[in-house]
Design a protein around this motif. Structure first.
Motif, PDB file in Angstrom:
ATOM      1  N   ARG A 210       6.621   5.051 -10.410  1.00  0.00           N
ATOM      2  CA  ARG A 210       6.185   3.953  -9.533  1.00  0.00           C
ATOM      3  C   ARG A 210       5.909   4.473  -8.132  1.00  0.00           C
ATOM      4  O   ARG A 210       6.273   5.605  -7.803  1.00  0.00           O
ATOM      5  CB  ARG A 210       7.230   2.836  -9.510  1.00  0.00           C
ATOM      6  N   VAL A 211       5.264   3.617  -7.324  1.00  0.00           N
ATOM      7  CA  VAL A 211       4.935   4.012  -5.948  1.00  0.00           C
ATOM      8  C   VAL A 211       5.308   2.915  -4.951  1.00  0.00           C
ATOM      9  O   VAL A 211       5.257   1.723  -5.266  1.00  0.00           O
ATOM     10  CB  VAL A 211       3.423   4.311  -5.756  1.00  0.00           C
ATOM     11  N   ASN A 212       5.670   3.361  -3.747  1.00  0.00           N
ATOM     12  CA  ASN A 212       5.719   2.485  -2.584  1.00  0.00           C
ATOM     13  C   ASN A 212       4.523   2.866  -1.714  1.00  0.00           C
ATOM     14  O   ASN A 212       4.288   4.056  -1.501  1.00  0.00           O
ATOM     15  CB  ASN A 212       6.995   2.707  -1.761  1.00  0.00           C
ATOM     16  N   ILE A 213       3.802   1.867  -1.248  1.00  0.00           N
ATOM     17  CA  ILE A 213       2.608   2.149  -0.452  1.00  0.00           C
ATOM     18  C   ILE A 213       2.768   1.484   0.914  1.00  0.00           C
ATOM     19  O   ILE A 213       3.148   0.305   1.005  1.00  0.00           O
ATOM     20  CB  ILE A 213       1.345   1.622  -1.167  1.00  0.00           C
ATOM     21  N   SER A 214       2.497   2.250   1.959  1.00  0.00           N
ATOM     22  CA  SER A 214       2.665   1.718   3.318  1.00  0.00           C
ATOM     23  C   SER A 214       1.437   0.910   3.707  1.00  0.00           C
ATOM     24  O   SER A 214       0.308   1.377   3.567  1.00  0.00           O
ATOM     25  CB  SER A 214       2.874   2.864   4.306  1.00  0.00           C
ATOM     26  N   LEU A 215       1.671  -0.296   4.187  1.00  0.00           N
ATOM     27  CA  LEU A 215       0.554  -1.166   4.584  1.00  0.00           C
ATOM     28  C   LEU A 215       1.067  -2.159   5.624  1.00  0.00           C
ATOM     29  O   LEU A 215       1.869  -3.024   5.310  1.00  0.00           O
ATOM     30  CB  LEU A 215       0.025  -1.914   3.341  1.00  0.00           C
ATOM     31  N   ASP A 216       0.605  -2.017   6.853  1.00  0.00           N
ATOM     32  CA  ASP A 216       1.125  -2.857   7.951  1.00  0.00           C
ATOM     33  C   ASP A 216       0.179  -3.987   8.318  1.00  0.00           C
ATOM     34  O   ASP A 216       0.552  -4.892   9.069  1.00  0.00           O
ATOM     35  CB  ASP A 216       1.366  -1.997   9.207  1.00  0.00           C
ATOM     36  N   THR A 217      -1.063  -3.910   7.832  1.00  0.00           N
ATOM     37  CA  THR A 217      -2.057  -4.936   8.154  1.00  0.00           C
ATOM     38  C   THR A 217      -3.116  -4.964   7.057  1.00  0.00           C
ATOM     39  O   THR A 217      -3.323  -3.945   6.383  1.00  0.00           O
ATOM     40  CB  THR A 217      -2.737  -4.639   9.514  1.00  0.00           C
ATOM     41  N   VAL A 218      -3.776  -6.102   6.879  1.00  0.00           N
ATOM     42  CA  VAL A 218      -4.903  -6.158   5.939  1.00  0.00           C
ATOM     43  C   VAL A 218      -6.213  -6.336   6.697  1.00  0.00           C
ATOM     44  O   VAL A 218      -7.240  -6.662   6.102  1.00  0.00           O
ATOM     45  CB  VAL A 218      -4.709  -7.272   4.877  1.00  0.00           C
TER      46      VAL A 218
ATOM     47  N   ALA B 118      -3.336   2.496  -8.678  1.00  0.00           N
ATOM     48  CA  ALA B 118      -1.920   2.574  -9.068  1.00  0.00           C
ATOM     49  C   ALA B 118      -1.610   1.516 -10.127  1.00  0.00           C
ATOM     50  O   ALA B 118      -0.886   1.776 -11.103  1.00  0.00           O
ATOM     51  CB  ALA B 118      -1.028   2.405  -7.836  1.00  0.00           C
ATOM     52  N   LYS B 119      -2.174   0.331  -9.935  1.00  0.00           N
ATOM     53  CA  LYS B 119      -1.970  -0.745 -10.923  1.00  0.00           C
ATOM     54  C   LYS B 119      -2.562  -0.352 -12.263  1.00  0.00           C
ATOM     55  O   LYS B 119      -1.906  -0.470 -13.309  1.00  0.00           O
ATOM     56  CB  LYS B 119      -2.715  -2.001 -10.441  1.00  0.00           C
ATOM     57  N   ALA B 120      -3.797   0.127 -12.215  1.00  0.00           N
ATOM     58  CA  ALA B 120      -4.483   0.494 -13.462  1.00  0.00           C
ATOM     59  C   ALA B 120      -3.725   1.608 -14.186  1.00  0.00           C
ATOM     60  O   ALA B 120      -3.683   1.649 -15.423  1.00  0.00           O
ATOM     61  CB  ALA B 120      -5.917   0.944 -13.154  1.00  0.00           C
ATOM     62  N   ALA B 121      -3.100   2.500 -13.421  1.00  0.00           N
ATOM     63  CA  ALA B 121      -2.388   3.633 -14.028  1.00  0.00           C
ATOM     64  C   ALA B 121      -0.993   3.226 -14.519  1.00  0.00           C
ATOM     65  O   ALA B 121      -0.335   3.988 -15.216  1.00  0.00           O
ATOM     66  CB  ALA B 121      -2.277   4.771 -13.018  1.00  0.00           C
ATOM     67  N   GLY B 122      -0.531   2.030 -14.100  1.00  0.00           N
ATOM     68  CA  GLY B 122       0.799   1.582 -14.524  1.00  0.00           C
ATOM     69  C   GLY B 122       1.928   2.149 -13.685  1.00  0.00           C
ATOM     70  O   GLY B 122       3.055   2.295 -14.170  1.00  0.00           O
ATOM     71  N   LEU B 123       1.650   2.470 -12.423  1.00  0.00           N
ATOM     72  CA  LEU B 123       2.710   2.955 -11.512  1.00  0.00           C
ATOM     73  C   LEU B 123       3.442   1.736 -10.942  1.00  0.00           C
ATOM     74  O   LEU B 123       3.310   1.405  -9.759  1.00  0.00           O
ATOM     75  CB  LEU B 123       2.092   3.821 -10.403  1.00  0.00           C
ATOM     76  N   LEU B 124       4.210   1.083 -11.790  1.00  0.00           N
ATOM     77  CA  LEU B 124       4.753  -0.228 -11.459  1.00  0.00           C
ATOM     78  C   LEU B 124       6.284  -0.232 -11.441  1.00  0.00           C
ATOM     79  O   LEU B 124       6.894   0.526 -12.190  1.00  0.00           O
ATOM     80  CB  LEU B 124       4.266  -1.243 -12.490  1.00  0.00           C
ATOM     81  N   PRO B 125       6.917  -1.114 -10.662  1.00  0.00           N
ATOM     82  CA  PRO B 125       6.293  -2.064  -9.751  1.00  0.00           C
ATOM     83  C   PRO B 125       5.804  -1.371  -8.486  1.00  0.00           C
ATOM     84  O   PRO B 125       6.413  -0.404  -8.040  1.00  0.00           O
ATOM     85  CB  PRO B 125       7.448  -3.027  -9.414  1.00  0.00           C
TER      86      PRO B 125
END
Ligand code: SAM
Length: 266
Positions: A114-122, A146-153
């Motif tokens: 799985r992955v944690n992704i840094s995102l402070d703004t959209v 990441a979703k398509a690859a199944g790196l979840l949650p």
């Protein structure tokens, strides 16, 4: 591995590089940092062997971080080497997501869970200002990959100034709800001033339950993000460094003047 405060130390975070392809205003100076020499950076074999010993001593959870882990050459090979260690139940990575679309599937195939992704703004313009260079669309594409690859949650790390009620934080929350992502708010910290706080949505910053050891890319084992204490795994030997880090893990953080988020990895 229990420390003297009866905390079960079973989580190792490994920073695999001090380099990053972004320059987030709260993390790195605009001009970058003085980079480590190549020979000071731990090799893949050193990282694997150290992790192997940490797992033999009770670590079950491993996170790969940086700098930006995806800029370390051969990162997929390193993930495969680490995932081959028997006893790791949870293998994750923290990334800014910019390069993730190129790596997500190979990382999953190599054993990353799985992955944690840094995102402070959209907001693309605000993203460019915060990161001093980044293209928000790259991160969105990385999240999709990441979703398509199944790196979840997939968990989103969102740095806030004071409160999750800030406008940008609320917009990131909406984006996460719409896209089935978990969110964790991390209050902007200052390690040197000893300003740290608990992560909303995680256990980070709660010293009483801290189960972590952190390995920097140049081989310093840190028992606490908010302390100067560190043990050089090359000088001491892996086993002694692990033993000392557990024995001397502080009850609670104070200040850290010897490291920063970009070389410890958060
Ligand atoms: N490059 C990767 C990334 O951006 O996720 C991994 C390394 S980065 C240092 C790990 C985490 O630390 C990120 O989620 C980042 O937002 C957080 N971070 C960096 N500086 C921080 C600060 N001053 N206060 C709180 N969090 C910080």
């Amino acid at each position: 591995m229990y420390d003297r405060f009866n905390r079960n130390i079973n989580y190792l975070r490994i920073s695999v590089t001090d380099r990053c392809n972004l320059r987030c205003t709260y993390c790195m100076p605009e001009e970058g940092i003085k980079l480590l020499r190549h020979e000071d950076i731990l090799s893949f074999d050193e990282i694997r062997d150290f992790t192997d010993l940490a797992v033999a001593n009770g670590v079950t959870k491993v996170r790969i971080t940086g700098g930006e882990p995806l800029v370390r050459k051969g990162i997929v090979t390193l993930v495969r080497m680490i995932s081959g260690i028997k006893g790791i139940m949870d293998l994750s990575m923290t990334t800014n997501g910019v390069l993730l679309k190129h790596f997500a599937k190979d990382l999953r195939d190599a054993g990353l869970q799985r992955v944690n992704i840094s995102l402070d703004t959209v907001d693309p313009d605000k993203f460019a200002v915060i990161t001093r260079s980044g293209n928000l669309n790259d991160v969105f594409e990385g999240i999709d990959a990441a979703k398509a690859a199944g790196l979840l949650p997939i968990k989103i790390n969102c740095v806030i100034c004071e409160s999750k009620e800030e406008i940008e934080a609320k917009k990131v929350m909406r984006y996460c709800k719409d896209n089935d992502l978990e969110i964790r708010y991390i209050r902007q910290m200052d390690l040197v001033k000893g300003h740290f706080s608990m992560v909303d949505g995680g256990t980070g910053g709660d010293c009483s339950v801290c189960n972590r050891l952190r390995l920097t890319s140049n081989g310093k084992l840190k028992p606490c993000l908010f302390s100067n204490t560190e043990f050089d795994i090359r000088k001491l030997g892996y086993g002694e460094a692990i033993k000392l880090a557990i024995e001397l893990k502080p009850a609670c953080g104070s200040v850290n003047e010897t490291g920063a988020f970009y070389n410890i990895g958060g």
